[in-house]
Design a protein around this motif. Structure first.
Motif, short mmCIF file in Angstrom:
data_model
loop_
_atom_site.label_atom_id
_atom_site.label_comp_id
_atom_site.label_asym_id
_atom_site.label_seq_id
_atom_site.Cartn_x
_atom_site.Cartn_y
_atom_site.Cartn_z
N GLN A 124 0.84 -1.19 0.00
CA GLN A 124 0.00 0.00 0.00
C GLN A 124 0.88 1.25 0.00
O GLN A 124 1.86 1.32 0.74
N GLY A 125 0.55 2.19 -0.85
CA GLY A 125 1.32 3.43 -0.89
C GLY A 125 2.52 3.37 -1.82
O GLY A 125 3.20 4.37 -2.01
N ALA A 126 2.78 2.20 -2.41
CA ALA A 126 3.91 2.09 -3.32
C ALA A 126 3.47 2.39 -4.74
O ALA A 126 2.29 2.38 -5.06
N GLU A 127 4.47 2.63 -5.60
CA GLU A 127 4.18 2.93 -6.99
C GLU A 127 5.08 2.05 -7.85
O GLU A 127 6.28 1.94 -7.57
N VAL A 128 4.49 1.43 -8.87
CA VAL A 128 5.30 0.64 -9.80
C VAL A 128 5.89 1.61 -10.80
O VAL A 128 5.16 2.22 -11.59
N LEU A 129 7.21 1.79 -10.76
CA LEU A 129 7.84 2.71 -11.72
C LEU A 129 7.87 2.08 -13.10
O LEU A 129 7.52 2.71 -14.08
N PHE A 130 8.31 0.84 -13.17
CA PHE A 130 8.20 0.11 -14.43
C PHE A 130 8.37 -1.39 -14.19
O PHE A 130 8.92 -1.81 -13.17
N VAL A 131 7.84 -2.15 -15.13
CA VAL A 131 8.06 -3.59 -15.18
C VAL A 131 8.48 -3.91 -16.60
O VAL A 131 7.76 -3.60 -17.55
N ARG A 132 9.67 -4.43 -16.76
CA ARG A 132 10.21 -4.71 -18.09
C ARG A 132 10.71 -6.13 -18.15
O ARG A 132 11.38 -6.58 -17.22
N GLN A 133 10.42 -6.78 -19.26
CA GLN A 133 11.23 -7.96 -19.55
C GLN A 133 12.55 -7.44 -20.08
O GLN A 133 12.57 -6.51 -20.90
N VAL A 134 13.67 -7.98 -19.59
CA VAL A 134 14.98 -7.50 -20.06
C VAL A 134 15.80 -8.60 -20.72
O VAL A 134 16.84 -8.33 -21.31
N SER A 135 15.35 -9.84 -20.61
CA SER A 135 16.04 -10.91 -21.31
C SER A 135 15.02 -12.01 -21.62
O SER A 135 14.20 -12.30 -20.76
N PRO A 136 15.05 -12.59 -22.80
CA PRO A 136 16.03 -12.44 -23.89
C PRO A 136 15.93 -11.13 -24.64
O PRO A 136 16.87 -10.78 -25.36
N THR A 137 14.82 -10.41 -24.57
CA THR A 137 14.72 -9.13 -25.24
C THR A 137 14.14 -8.10 -24.28
O THR A 137 13.54 -8.46 -23.27
N VAL A 138 14.32 -6.84 -24.59
CA VAL A 138 13.73 -5.78 -23.78
C VAL A 138 12.31 -5.52 -24.25
O VAL A 138 12.07 -5.23 -25.42
N GLU A 139 11.36 -5.71 -23.35
CA GLU A 139 9.96 -5.40 -23.68
C GLU A 139 9.38 -4.67 -22.47
O GLU A 139 9.35 -5.22 -21.37
N ASP A 140 8.93 -3.47 -22.67
CA ASP A 140 8.35 -2.73 -21.56
C ASP A 140 6.91 -3.21 -21.35
O ASP A 140 6.09 -3.16 -22.26
#
Lengths: 386, 429
Positions: free
Chosen positions: B239-255
């Motif tokens: 509670q009170g947190a914020e997701v700045l980002f979630v990315r797949q970074v391997s095998p490829t970068v996908e935001d």
């Protein structure tokens, strides 16, 4: 066979001393071994009863009850991974934060504190169900630069509790004999705690575990305390003058005795250096002992320096108890809420050291209170002297 | 039965007042089995081949051969169909006009489909939205098919009203996955990448027709090895947190940040598609309210969920410390993938600037890309970058744009921009 009170010779099977009238034999009240001593001649280090000398095994850290106790931070449910499902706060382990609530009027909280990595404080409580009947508050503070002092302090507190499980002796009827008998039991409690600490200390430890000891026993109107080191007991009456019952065995206290102001001494670089302690390298296990008859309702508090660091004088401590009592919706008489509030106060004030606060509520019963003048119903008329 | 495991790499120590928690979570799947064989539903494969007039004779011949080779990789029993795509989509196989639009693979249907592919003739334009929509209809015509995968080949730019393709992508998103390939150099990387990213697939260039068959076989083999039909990355934050980002970074970068589906107020699912025996890395960044020094708290539970079943979990933690030796360290994995994500961005932005004629920006961005590729040990990116720029210094990222660049090399750099390398072995210092 001789009278344990006055030393006069006894007839075989006698129940009372012919010389001083003290009860003897099987009908004697209180623990017989204690009653068998004379005030000026304690039995040295001899064991007073078998259980207190039983070597205490290493007490394992009990597993945290996963998902049971609500989050200490937000009250949310704690997950199987031991983090709160709402706010993510790590649920403390049983050793890092535990509470005891042996009766409705007695409770204590022993907490790691926000700035510490380990809880080396320990606490062991006892209480009779009847409010105001009998309570035992034991607080020990493991010395942080010794090894395994968290294990040692808990073992010590629980061993001392075994000694204080039975009522304090009342001696042979005189205050002197009672004081001597009580001193003997409290000394035995310290000895039991020390035995337990030594038993869990690695014989090869280069820095053997050591700890402070404070015990406060309430029996009716009488508070009896014993102290080694710088944990403390306070009597905090609702209305009257609050007092610090124990006297620290510390360099700060020595400086105060020499006339240095308390706030200066307690903030000095050696403020927390203690001059007496329990443990394998202890030099002097004799507790400072005292007692007090209470005359009004209030709180008996035993605590570690993690609490009193932030409210050292009895007045400051009293103010915190009052603040907690007024803020508590459960009313001023809930000891569990008070103990939690005191721990929260110390954490909010910095929480630099482990915090233990154990409290017993003293509400003098109807019978104990100063009798109100009875209405003069029977005389019916004006006094007359003819 | 597939088994998942998760590992987390992070520096959990935050300084006083610190709020941002970064972690790399590696999720590994073992024992995935074969697509459609888990008993939970059947797998469906649709091959879409561009049959517009732009397909030259050699490309068309190679595409036919590649599509036929792909058929050979589809496991018997799998539902499949073949679409010929031009300015409208035509169901080439099975040749039905109503009822189920897919059939199970066996020796006979494979041969019939191969024959249908052999009759492809190039004519007409390119309307990719119609291809995607027909694939969706075909999958929908067989209720049993629960794992849906498309192999799409195009050779040209989409010729539709703006927005039509995006609408079709939206309709397909979350319904089927698509691996996309572009033949030659007349197609738009950004356009096809948009399809592949939304549909959780790969994009690549097949510059020479001779390479097409091997690529198709590989894509189809990979698709068939995905025995876990669909999984979500489930992220809980306090509670009170914020997701700045979630990315797949391997095998490829996908935001994945914007692809969150809320599960409850504290939990969201991010799509990951089907899984084979593989390992993927995710970079999760969470902002939590600062706590006092010495406090520890959970910043995220990162889980993999199959439907409502959580099959593995990693804990991302935050511990506030006054010890700057602890708080100033940056986790190697986090640093590595932060660099790799920036590398992808620099390549794409640099190439876009170059295409727009902004040589100054292109030089700066591609220079930074060269520097990052060297720092993070991405040799593939380095070698592809060196076909587009002349490098004066890798360390400072000083480069000059090459005057004559093979278009295919530039496109290959673009399509490969999101490919990442795993971290080098820990330095033994």
């Amino acid at each position: 066979m001789t009278c344990p009170s006055c030393g006069a010779a006894l007839a075989p099977g006698a129940r009372f001393c012919e010389s001083c009238g003290a009860p003897v034999g099987t009908t004697a009240p209180g623990p017989a071994p204690v009653a068998a001593t004379s005030g000026d001649h304690p039995l040295g280090d001899a064991p007073i009863s078998a259980p207190t000398r039983k070597p205490a095994g290493t007490l394992p850290d009990p597993p945290a009850p996963a998902g049971r106790r609500p989050c200490t931070e937000c009250g949310g449910e704690v997950g199987a991974d031991l983090y709160c499902l709402e706010c993510g706060t790590k649920a403390p382990s049983e050793r890092d934060h535990f509470e005891e609530h042996p009766a409705s009027w007695v409770a204590g909280v022993c907490d790691k504190a926000v700035r510490k990595n380990r809880n080396e404080d320990a606490m062991a409580l006892l209480a009779g169900a009847e409010p105001g009947s009998r309570a035992v508050l034991i607080v020990m503070d493991g010395v942080s630069n010794s090894i395994d002092s968290d294990v040692a302090s808990l073992a010590g507190a629980r061993a001392a509790r075994e000694v204080l499980r039975v009522p304090l002796p009342s001696g042979m009827g005189t205050p002197e004999s009672r004081d001597a008998a009580v001193r003997k039991v409290l000394t035995a409690a310290v000895a039991a705690a020390n035995t337990a600490i030594v038993a869990v200390t690695d014989p090869d430890s280069p820095n053997p575990a050591s700890a402070t000891f404070t015990a406060a026993v309430l029996e009716g109107r009488r508070i009896t305390w014993a102290n080694v080191g710088d944990s403390r007991s306070y009597w905090l009456p609702d209305a009257g003058r609050p007092v610090q019952l124990t006297t620290d065995d510390s360099l700060a206290q020595a400086q105060i005795a020499d006339g240095i102001a308390r706030e200066v001494a307690e903030s000095g670089p050696q403020a927390h250096a203690i001059t007496k302690w329990l443990g394998r390298d202890a030099e002097d296990l004799t507790p400072t002992v005292g007692s007090l008859e209470v005359t009004e309702p209030g709180w008996l508090l035993a605590c570690s320096d993690g609490l009193w660091n932030y409210a050292s004088t009895p007045e400051e401590m009293h103010a915190q108890v009052r603040a907690a009592a007024t803020a508590d919706p459960a009313g001023p008489a809930d000891p569990a809420a008070l103990a939690l509030a005191l721990v929260a106060f110390a954490n909010a004030a910095g929480g630099h050291d482990n915090i233990t606060a154990a409290v017993a509520r003293v509400d003098l019963g109807q019978n104990d209170q100063t009798p109100t003048p009875a209405p003069a119903g029977t005389s019916g008329g004006e006094p007359s002297d003819g | 039965m597939a088994e998942f495991s998760a590992a987390v790499y992070q520096n959990e120590f935050l300084p006083d007042g610190g709020t941002d928690v970064n972690a790399i979570v590696t999720i590994t799947c073992q024992g995935a089995g074969t697509a459609g064989q888990s008993g939970a539903g059947s797998a469906g494969e649709i091959i879409i081949v561009d049959t517009s007039g732009s397909m030259g004779p050699s490309t068309m011949a190679a595409a036919k051969e590649a599509a036929q080779a792909a058929l050979a990789e589809i496991v018997d029993g799998t539902y499949f169909a073949v679409i010929a795509g031009a300015d409208r989509a035509m169901l080439a196989y099975p040749q039905v006009s109503s009822g189920p639009g897919m059939v199970r693979m066996d020796a006979r249907t494979r041969q019939e489909a191969a024959a249908a592919i052999g009759r492809f003739v190039g004519s007409g334009g390119t309307a990719i939205s119609t291809w995607l929509d027909l694939a969706g209809q075909l999958f929908g015509s067989v209720a049993e098919v629960t794992q849906r995968h498309v192999l799409l080949l195009t050779d040209g730019e989409n010729r539709e009203r703006p927005g039509r393709l995006d609408d079709a992508i939206n309709r397909a998103t979350g319904y089927f996955q698509a691996d996309c390939r572009g033949a030659g150099t007349d197609w738009q990387v950004a356009e096809i990448r948009r399809i592949a990213q939304a549909l959780l697939g790969t994009v690549d260039i097949i510059p020479r027709p001779a390479e097409m068959k091997a690529q198709f076989e590989e894509i189809m083999r990979n698709a068939m090895s995905r025995g876990v039909a669909d999984a979500s990355l489930r992220v809980w934050t306090p509670q009170g947190a914020e997701v700045l980002f979630v990315r797949q970074v391997s095998p490829t970068v996908e935001d994945l940040t914007n692809r969150r589906t809320p599960v409850n107020p504290l939990t969201g699912d991010y799509p990951t598609g089907a899984w084979s025996d593989e390992s993927r890395d995710y970079h999760v960044a969470i902002r939590v309210p600062a706590k006092a020094i010495g406090q520890e708290q959970l910043a995220a539970r990162v889980q993999l969920a199959l439907g409502s079943d959580v099959v593995t979990q990693a804990l991302v933690k935050a511990t506030w410390s006054g010890n700057s030796e602890l708080t100033t360290r940056i986790d190697q994995q986090v640093a590595h993938y932060t660099g790799q994500a920036e590398l992808a961005q620099m390549i794409q932005e640099g190439l876009a600037a170059k295409a727009a004629g902004d040589e100054a920006t292109a030089t700066t961005k591609l220079g930074r890309a060269v520097q990052l590729a060297a720092e993070t040990g991405n040799d593939e990116a380095t070698s592809k970058l060196r076909k587009v720029v002349d490098v004066d210094s890798e360390e400072t990222g000083t480069v000059r744009l090459k005057r004559a660049v093979d278009k295919a090399d530039e496109m290959a750099l673009d399509t490969a921009s999101t490919k990442t390398t795993r971290i080098r072995k820990e330095p033994t210092s």
